[in-house]
Design a protein around this motif. Sequence first.
Motif, PDB file in Angstrom:
ATOM      1  N   UNK A  26       0.855  -1.183   0.000  1.00  0.00           N
ATOM      2  CA  UNK A  26       0.000   0.000   0.000  1.00  0.00           C
ATOM      3  C   UNK A  26       0.889   1.230   0.000  1.00  0.00           C
ATOM      4  N   UNK A  27       0.490   2.252  -0.731  1.00  0.00           N
ATOM      5  CA  UNK A  27       1.276   3.484  -0.873  1.00  0.00           C
ATOM      6  C   UNK A  27       2.736   3.170  -1.213  1.00  0.00           C
ATOM      7  N   UNK A  28       2.995   2.458  -2.299  1.00  0.00           N
ATOM      8  CA  UNK A  28       4.372   2.026  -2.607  1.00  0.00           C
ATOM      9  C   UNK A  28       5.341   3.166  -2.868  1.00  0.00           C
ATOM     10  N   UNK A  29       4.842   4.336  -3.268  1.00  0.00           N
ATOM     11  CA  UNK A  29       5.725   5.469  -3.582  1.00  0.00           C
ATOM     12  C   UNK A  29       5.736   6.532  -2.503  1.00  0.00           C
ATOM     13  N   UNK A  30       5.176   6.216  -1.331  1.00  0.00           N
ATOM     14  CA  UNK A  30       5.005   7.231  -0.291  1.00  0.00           C
ATOM     15  C   UNK A  30       6.333   7.837   0.147  1.00  0.00           C
ATOM     16  N   UNK A  31       7.385   7.017   0.274  1.00  0.00           N
ATOM     17  CA  UNK A  31       8.650   7.484   0.833  1.00  0.00           C
ATOM     18  C   UNK A  31       9.596   8.092  -0.201  1.00  0.00           C
ATOM     19  N   UNK A  32       9.176   8.211  -1.449  1.00  0.00           N
ATOM     20  CA  UNK A  32      10.071   8.729  -2.486  1.00  0.00           C
ATOM     21  C   UNK A  32      10.187  10.256  -2.513  1.00  0.00           C
ATOM     22  N   UNK A  33       9.127  11.025  -2.281  1.00  0.00           N
ATOM     23  CA  UNK A  33       9.263  12.496  -2.326  1.00  0.00           C
ATOM     24  C   UNK A  33      10.244  13.025  -1.290  1.00  0.00           C
ATOM     25  N   UNK A 136       4.734  -2.253   6.883  1.00  0.00           N
ATOM     26  CA  UNK A 136       5.147  -1.691   8.168  1.00  0.00           C
ATOM     27  C   UNK A 136       6.621  -1.312   8.108  1.00  0.00           C
ATOM     28  N   UNK A 137       7.006  -0.388   8.988  1.00  0.00           N
ATOM     29  CA  UNK A 137       8.394   0.079   9.026  1.00  0.00           C
ATOM     30  C   UNK A 137       8.713   0.603  10.426  1.00  0.00           C
ATOM     31  N   UNK A 182       2.774   2.448   9.674  1.00  0.00           N
ATOM     32  CA  UNK A 182       1.822   1.480   9.124  1.00  0.00           C
ATOM     33  C   UNK A 182       1.207   2.110   7.874  1.00  0.00           C
ATOM     34  N   UNK A 183       1.469   1.502   6.731  1.00  0.00           N
ATOM     35  CA  UNK A 183       1.000   2.045   5.454  1.00  0.00           C
ATOM     36  C   UNK A 183      -0.399   1.527   5.174  1.00  0.00           C
ATOM     37  N   UNK A 184      -1.334   2.448   5.117  1.00  0.00           N
ATOM     38  CA  UNK A 184      -2.724   2.114   4.842  1.00  0.00           C
ATOM     39  C   UNK A 184      -3.076   2.523   3.404  1.00  0.00           C
ATOM     40  N   UNK A 185      -4.315   2.355   3.031  1.00  0.00           N
ATOM     41  CA  UNK A 185      -4.694   2.589   1.633  1.00  0.00           C
ATOM     42  C   UNK A 185      -4.562   4.050   1.217  1.00  0.00           C
ATOM     43  N   UNK A 224       8.450  13.201  31.228  1.00  0.00           N
ATOM     44  CA  UNK A 224       7.172  12.565  30.948  1.00  0.00           C
ATOM     45  C   UNK A 224       7.212  11.618  29.771  1.00  0.00           C
ATOM     46  N   UNK A 225       6.029  11.076  29.474  1.00  0.00           N
ATOM     47  CA  UNK A 225       5.855  10.108  28.395  1.00  0.00           C
ATOM     48  C   UNK A 225       4.742  10.590  27.474  1.00  0.00           C
ATOM     49  N   UNK A 226       4.983  10.486  26.165  1.00  0.00           N
ATOM     50  CA  UNK A 226       3.996  10.845  25.158  1.00  0.00           C
ATOM     51  C   UNK A 226       3.476   9.578  24.459  1.00  0.00           C
ATOM     52  N   UNK A 227       2.202   9.553  24.173  1.00  0.00           N
ATOM     53  CA  UNK A 227       1.648   8.649  23.159  1.00  0.00           C
ATOM     54  C   UNK A 227       1.353   9.530  21.959  1.00  0.00           C
ATOM     55  N   UNK A 228       2.057   9.282  20.861  1.00  0.00           N
ATOM     56  CA  UNK A 228       2.080  10.176  19.694  1.00  0.00           C
ATOM     57  C   UNK A 228       1.460   9.448  18.517  1.00  0.00           C
ATOM     58  N   UNK A 229       0.360   9.959  17.963  1.00  0.00           N
ATOM     59  CA  UNK A 229      -0.330   9.326  16.843  1.00  0.00           C
ATOM     60  C   UNK A 229      -0.252  10.259  15.635  1.00  0.00           C
ATOM     61  N   UNK A 230       0.567   9.875  14.653  1.00  0.00           N
ATOM     62  CA  UNK A 230       0.809  10.722  13.484  1.00  0.00           C
ATOM     63  C   UNK A 230       0.034  10.213  12.275  1.00  0.00           C
ATOM     64  N   UNK A 231      -0.497  11.159  11.491  1.00  0.00           N
ATOM     65  CA  UNK A 231      -1.225  10.853  10.255  1.00  0.00           C
ATOM     66  C   UNK A 231      -0.540  11.616   9.136  1.00  0.00           C
ATOM     67  N   UNK A 232       0.022  10.888   8.169  1.00  0.00           N
ATOM     68  CA  UNK A 232       0.818  11.531   7.122  1.00  0.00           C
ATOM     69  C   UNK A 232       0.322  11.103   5.739  1.00  0.00           C
TER      70      UNK A 232
END
Length: 232
Positions: A26-33, A136-137, A182-185, A224-232
Motif C-alpha cells: 500500500x502506498x508504494x511510492x510514499x517514501x520517495x518524495x 510496516x516500518x 503502518x501504510x494504509x490505503x 514525561x511520556x507521550x503517546x504520539x499518533x501521526x497521520x501523514x
Amino acid sequence: MLKKLLFLGILAISISTQAQKEKVLKLPSFDKPLFHYGFYLGANNNGYKVSYKPSNFSNPEIEVESSFGFNVGLIADLRLHNNINLRFEPGLMSNTKTLRFKHIAGAENVTTREVGATYLHLPLILKFSTNRLNNVRPYVLGGASYDHNFSSNERNSDDNFAGEFRTTTNNFMYEVGIGIDIYLSYFKFSPSIRGVFAINNEVKYDNKPNSAWTDPIDFLGTRGVFLHLAFE
C-alpha cells in the motif's frame, strides 16, 4: 510426533499464506518524495524530576503528582536518506501537575500547589527507520526542542507567599522514542511512544530568601511520556 508435524505444517502454510497476502504494498511510492506533511494527536503524562541542594530546611521532600494531558500539532518531514528523516513537529502540549511540599506542613496538612502548563512545543527530530517490510516500518527517533510555557507566571511579582508557584517561560528539552509506520490505503499511520526530558531548571525562585517552597530545589524539570499518533 505426527500431530506435532501436522501442527507445524499447518502453521507454516498459514504463515506463508499470510505473507503472500501482505506482499500487496500500500502506498508504494510514499517514501520517495523529498518532502511530505502531516499532523499528529496524542496524550502525555508529564511530571517533574526534582533534586535538592543544601538549604536551611532539613530533609526536603516535594511529591509530584502528574496528570494526563494532550498534544496536537503539525508535521513537516524532509527525507535525508532512504532510512533517515529530519522532522519539524510544531504543536501544543498541555497538562497539570500537583506539587505537595511535605517538609512544610507535615503529613497531616500538606501544602500543595497546582502547576498548569501549556507549551508551544517546537521539536527538531531525527527519525531512523528500518527498511520497509511489506506495509510496516519500525523506527527510532531522537531530538531536541524549544518549549515556550504560556502558563509559567515567571514575570508575576506574586510568588509562593501569595500562593503562586512560578516556572520559567523559555525551556529546552530532548526526547527519544520508538514507533512503527503502518501504510494504509490512503495515508500512513505512525504511532510512537516518546520520553521527554527537560534540560534546564524550570523553577522560578521566590523573591524572599530562604523560601521553604523553592530554596531547597536545585533542579526541577519536566519528565514525561507521550503517546504520539501521526497521520501523514
